[in-house]
Write a protein that holds these residues in place. Structure first.
Motif, PDB file in Angstrom:
ATOM      1  N   VAL A   1     -26.776  28.661  -1.290  1.00 51.03           N
ATOM      2  CA  VAL A   1     -26.998  27.247  -1.601  1.00 51.03           C
ATOM      3  C   VAL A   1     -28.440  26.894  -1.249  1.00 51.03           C
ATOM      4  O   VAL A   1     -28.922  27.216  -0.152  1.00 51.03           O
ATOM      5  N   GLU A   2     -29.115  26.258  -2.172  1.00 49.26           N
ATOM      6  CA  GLU A   2     -30.496  25.838  -1.933  1.00 49.26           C
ATOM      7  C   GLU A   2     -30.529  24.730  -0.897  1.00 49.26           C
ATOM      8  O   GLU A   2     -29.926  23.671  -1.086  1.00 49.26           O
ATOM      9  N   ARG A   3     -31.241  24.992   0.176  1.00 47.32           N
ATOM     10  CA  ARG A   3     -31.357  23.983   1.226  1.00 47.32           C
ATOM     11  C   ARG A   3     -32.217  22.814   0.760  1.00 47.32           C
ATOM     12  O   ARG A   3     -33.162  22.985  -0.010  1.00 47.32           O
ATOM     13  N   ASP A   4     -31.854  21.639   1.236  1.00 40.62           N
ATOM     14  CA  ASP A   4     -32.621  20.414   0.981  1.00 40.62           C
ATOM     15  C   ASP A   4     -32.617  19.976  -0.475  1.00 40.62           C
ATOM     16  O   ASP A   4     -33.442  19.149  -0.871  1.00 40.62           O
ATOM     17  N   HIS A   5     -31.721  20.521  -1.276  1.00 39.12           N
ATOM     18  CA  HIS A   5     -31.595  19.980  -2.628  1.00 39.12           C
ATOM     19  C   HIS A   5     -31.080  18.547  -2.508  1.00 39.12           C
ATOM     20  O   HIS A   5     -30.120  18.278  -1.780  1.00 39.12           O
ATOM     21  N   PRO A   6     -31.697  17.598  -3.190  1.00 37.55           N
ATOM     22  CA  PRO A   6     -31.307  16.193  -3.010  1.00 37.55           C
ATOM     23  C   PRO A   6     -29.863  15.892  -3.379  1.00 37.55           C
ATOM     24  O   PRO A   6     -29.303  14.907  -2.891  1.00 37.55           O
ATOM     25  N   LEU A   7     -29.246  16.729  -4.218  1.00 33.51           N
ATOM     26  CA  LEU A   7     -27.855  16.486  -4.604  1.00 33.51           C
ATOM     27  C   LEU A   7     -26.868  17.325  -3.790  1.00 33.51           C
ATOM     28  O   LEU A   7     -25.671  17.269  -4.045  1.00 33.51           O
ATOM     29  N   VAL A   8     -27.385  18.070  -2.830  1.00 30.15           N
ATOM     30  CA  VAL A   8     -26.527  18.863  -1.946  1.00 30.15           C
ATOM     31  C   VAL A   8     -26.590  18.345  -0.517  1.00 30.15           C
ATOM     32  O   VAL A   8     -25.562  18.188   0.156  1.00 30.15           O
ATOM     33  N   GLY A   9     -27.804  18.064  -0.049  1.00 29.81           N
ATOM     34  CA  GLY A   9     -27.945  17.568   1.313  1.00 29.81           C
ATOM     35  C   GLY A   9     -27.773  18.677   2.338  1.00 29.81           C
ATOM     36  O   GLY A   9     -28.093  19.848   2.094  1.00 29.81           O
ATOM     37  N   ARG A  10     -27.231  18.298   3.467  1.00 29.68           N
ATOM     38  CA  ARG A  10     -27.155  19.211   4.605  1.00 29.68           C
ATOM     39  C   ARG A  10     -26.213  20.383   4.337  1.00 29.68           C
ATOM     40  O   ARG A  10     -25.113  20.205   3.830  1.00 29.68           O
ATOM     41  N   VAL A  11     -26.692  21.585   4.701  1.00 30.79           N
ATOM     42  CA  VAL A  11     -25.850  22.780   4.724  1.00 30.79           C
ATOM     43  C   VAL A  11     -25.679  23.156   6.189  1.00 30.79           C
ATOM     44  O   VAL A  11     -26.647  23.435   6.895  1.00 30.79           O
ATOM     45  N   ASP A  12     -24.443  23.150   6.664  1.00 30.06           N
ATOM     46  CA  ASP A  12     -24.183  23.313   8.094  1.00 30.06           C
ATOM     47  C   ASP A  12     -24.277  24.757   8.564  1.00 30.06           C
ATOM     48  O   ASP A  12     -24.368  25.013   9.764  1.00 30.06           O
ATOM     49  N   GLY A  13     -24.252  25.703   7.651  1.00 27.49           N
ATOM     50  CA  GLY A  13     -24.398  27.102   8.017  1.00 27.49           C
ATOM     51  C   GLY A  13     -24.526  27.959   6.776  1.00 27.49           C
ATOM     52  O   GLY A  13     -23.803  27.755   5.801  1.00 27.49           O
ATOM     53  N   SER A  14     -25.480  28.920   6.804  1.00 29.50           N
ATOM     54  CA  SER A  14     -25.687  29.811   5.661  1.00 29.50           C
ATOM     55  C   SER A  14     -25.603  31.255   6.131  1.00 29.50           C
ATOM     56  O   SER A  14     -26.224  31.634   7.135  1.00 29.50           O
ATOM     57  N   TYR A  15     -24.869  32.066   5.376  1.00 32.26           N
ATOM     58  CA  TYR A  15     -24.640  33.461   5.736  1.00 32.26           C
ATOM     59  C   TYR A  15     -24.792  34.316   4.477  1.00 32.26           C
ATOM     60  O   TYR A  15     -24.709  33.824   3.359  1.00 32.26           O
ATOM     61  N   VAL A  16     -25.009  35.607   4.694  1.00 33.73           N
ATOM     62  CA  VAL A  16     -25.155  36.532   3.581  1.00 33.73           C
ATOM     63  C   VAL A  16     -24.399  37.809   3.891  1.00 33.73           C
ATOM     64  O   VAL A  16     -24.341  38.248   5.051  1.00 33.73           O
ATOM     65  N   VAL A  17     -23.788  38.384   2.872  1.00 31.60           N
ATOM     66  CA  VAL A  17     -23.141  39.692   3.008  1.00 31.60           C
ATOM     67  C   VAL A  17     -24.164  40.750   2.646  1.00 31.60           C
ATOM     68  O   VAL A  17     -24.706  40.754   1.541  1.00 31.60           O
TER      69      VAL A  17
ATOM     70  N   GLY B   1     -34.742  24.674  -7.403  1.00 30.48           N
ATOM     71  CA  GLY B   1     -35.970  23.894  -7.443  1.00 30.48           C
ATOM     72  C   GLY B   1     -35.748  22.400  -7.425  1.00 30.48           C
ATOM     73  O   GLY B   1     -36.608  21.638  -7.876  1.00 30.48           O
ATOM     74  N   GLY B   2     -34.610  21.964  -6.922  1.00 31.03           N
ATOM     75  CA  GLY B   2     -34.312  20.534  -6.871  1.00 31.03           C
ATOM     76  C   GLY B   2     -33.972  19.936  -8.215  1.00 31.03           C
ATOM     77  O   GLY B   2     -33.897  18.711  -8.355  1.00 31.03           O
ATOM     78  N   ALA B   3     -33.748  20.788  -9.210  1.00 25.94           N
ATOM     79  CA  ALA B   3     -33.510  20.319 -10.572  1.00 25.94           C
ATOM     80  C   ALA B   3     -32.022  20.149 -10.852  1.00 25.94           C
ATOM     81  O   ALA B   3     -31.164  20.391  -9.993  1.00 25.94           O
ATOM     82  N   THR B   4     -31.722  19.714 -12.069  1.00 21.10           N
ATOM     83  CA  THR B   4     -30.351  19.670 -12.564  1.00 21.10           C
ATOM     84  C   THR B   4     -30.317  20.297 -13.947  1.00 21.10           C
ATOM     85  O   THR B   4     -31.341  20.350 -14.646  1.00 21.10           O
ATOM     86  N   ILE B   5     -29.132  20.779 -14.339  1.00 18.19           N
ATOM     87  CA  ILE B   5     -28.929  21.277 -15.697  1.00 18.19           C
ATOM     88  C   ILE B   5     -27.569  20.787 -16.172  1.00 18.19           C
ATOM     89  O   ILE B   5     -26.742  20.318 -15.378  1.00 18.19           O
TER      90      ILE B   5
ATOM     91  N   ASP C   1     -30.566  30.133  -2.453  1.00 17.77           N
ATOM     92  CA  ASP C   1     -29.729  30.529  -3.583  1.00 17.77           C
ATOM     93  C   ASP C   1     -30.495  31.514  -4.462  1.00 17.77           C
ATOM     94  O   ASP C   1     -31.665  31.299  -4.776  1.00 17.77           O
ATOM     95  N   THR C   2     -29.816  32.565  -4.884  1.00 19.06           N
ATOM     96  CA  THR C   2     -30.476  33.588  -5.697  1.00 19.06           C
ATOM     97  C   THR C   2     -30.505  33.276  -7.187  1.00 19.06           C
ATOM     98  O   THR C   2     -31.340  33.797  -7.913  1.00 19.06           O
ATOM     99  N   CYS C   3     -29.564  32.424  -7.650  1.00 18.39           N
ATOM    100  CA  CYS C   3     -29.508  32.207  -9.107  1.00 18.39           C
ATOM    101  C   CYS C   3     -29.062  30.804  -9.515  1.00 18.39           C
ATOM    102  O   CYS C   3     -29.023  30.514 -10.712  1.00 18.39           O
ATOM    103  N   GLY C   4     -28.721  29.934  -8.581  1.00 13.82           N
ATOM    104  CA  GLY C   4     -28.383  28.552  -8.917  1.00 13.82           C
ATOM    105  C   GLY C   4     -26.906  28.233  -8.936  1.00 13.82           C
ATOM    106  O   GLY C   4     -26.505  27.068  -8.786  1.00 13.82           O
TER     107      GLY C   4
END
Length: 277
Positions: free
Chosen positions: A53-69, A223-227, A85-88
């Motif tokens: 998840v892209e951090r600080d995206h205006p439509l997502v807001g706070r991410v309380d924890g990010s992990y990767v396998v 990139g803070g965008a929408t589609i 986020d690797t691909c959106g």
């Protein structure tokens, strides 16, 4: 003489309207107001197992924890990560959850790489880790067609179900066998084409159980965008967000009761007067 059969509704609701799939149920009518009215999902922990998840995206807001396998010569493991986020795809799902349940706690486990690449064993490891953390809701807008992972995914889905972790899983976009959405222990989701952004429907012809907005919807992207995009992937987080709102208001519900509440609150389900309160 053969009896004509209705068109399949398994993977998505296309070319048909909600009026064509009425469902009659006996018992008390569970209304959306009772189920999640006034709830914002506060205190409910939702995990997005996806591409990050892209951090600080205006439509997502706070991410309380990010992990990767991570998978290398030492095996497969899950670690905290500062990457996004690797691909959106994961950001889109997280944004829909945030829009639906704005005050939920949001976590991310990255199992996909660039260009939506991924493997069944990495997906399984990420999902297993999320279940072990006992998140309230896991959004899984992914599936695998690899049969060798079926038994392990089935066992894990049952473990989550009985442990009160609701796995909300996306049906494949095409009529192929994939997992874990096919399992009855998860809440499975396909998409409908209606314009109402809050409309969700129960499917009287499973295995997909619910249809939610997922066709030509606006979602956050890199990139803070929408589609604008289409897919069962984007219907799934809407139901995950509703689950968060229901559980915030009714925290003692089991996954079975949560699924039943969604069924009875679906727009196309009507309850007969017999036995109703």
């Amino acid at each position: 003489m053969t009896t004509p059969t209705a068109p399949a509704l398994t993977w998505s609701l296309r070319g048909r309207s909600p009026d064509e799939i009425p469902v009659a149920a006996d018992g008390r009518r569970i209304t959306p107001e009772w189920a999640w009215g006034g709830s914002t999902g506060r205190g409910v922990r939702v995990c997005v197992v996806d591409s990050g998840v892209e951090r600080d995206h205006p439509l997502v807001g706070r991410v309380d924890g990010s992990y990767v396998v991570l998978k290398d010569e030492d095996g497969i493991r899950v670690e905290p990560t500062g990457t996004g986020d690797t691909c959106g795809h994961g950001t889109a799902c997280a944004g829909i959850i945030r829009r639906t349940a704005p005050d939920c706690e949001l976590y991310s486990v990255r199992v996909l790489g660039e260009r939506f690449s991924g493997t069944g064993d990495v997906l399984l490891a990420g999902l297993r880790w999320a279940v072990e953390q006992r998140f309230d809701v896991i959004n899984l807008s992914l599936s695998t067609t690899r049969a060798r992972f079926t038994d392990a995914l089935h066992t894990l889905s049952d473990e989550a179900y009985f442990g009160r972790t609701a796995i909300v899983a996306s049906a494949h976009n095409t009529p192929v066998e994939s997992f874990p959405w096919r399992f009855s222990s998860v809440i499975s989701v396909g998409s409908h084409q209606e314009d109402d952004p809050d409309l969700f429907l129960y499917n009287p012809q499973p295995p997909v159980e619910f249809f939610a907005p997922g066709q030509n919807v606006t979602v956050p992207w890199l990139g803070g965008a929408t589609i604008r995009t289409t897919g069962n992937s984007f219907a799934t987080p809407y139901i995950a967000g509703l689950c968060a709102r229901v559980l915030a208001k009714h925290p003692n519900l089991t996954t079975f009761q949560l699924k039943s509440a969604l069924y009875l609150a679906a727009s196309n389900v009507t309850v007969s007067s017999r036995g109703a309160e």
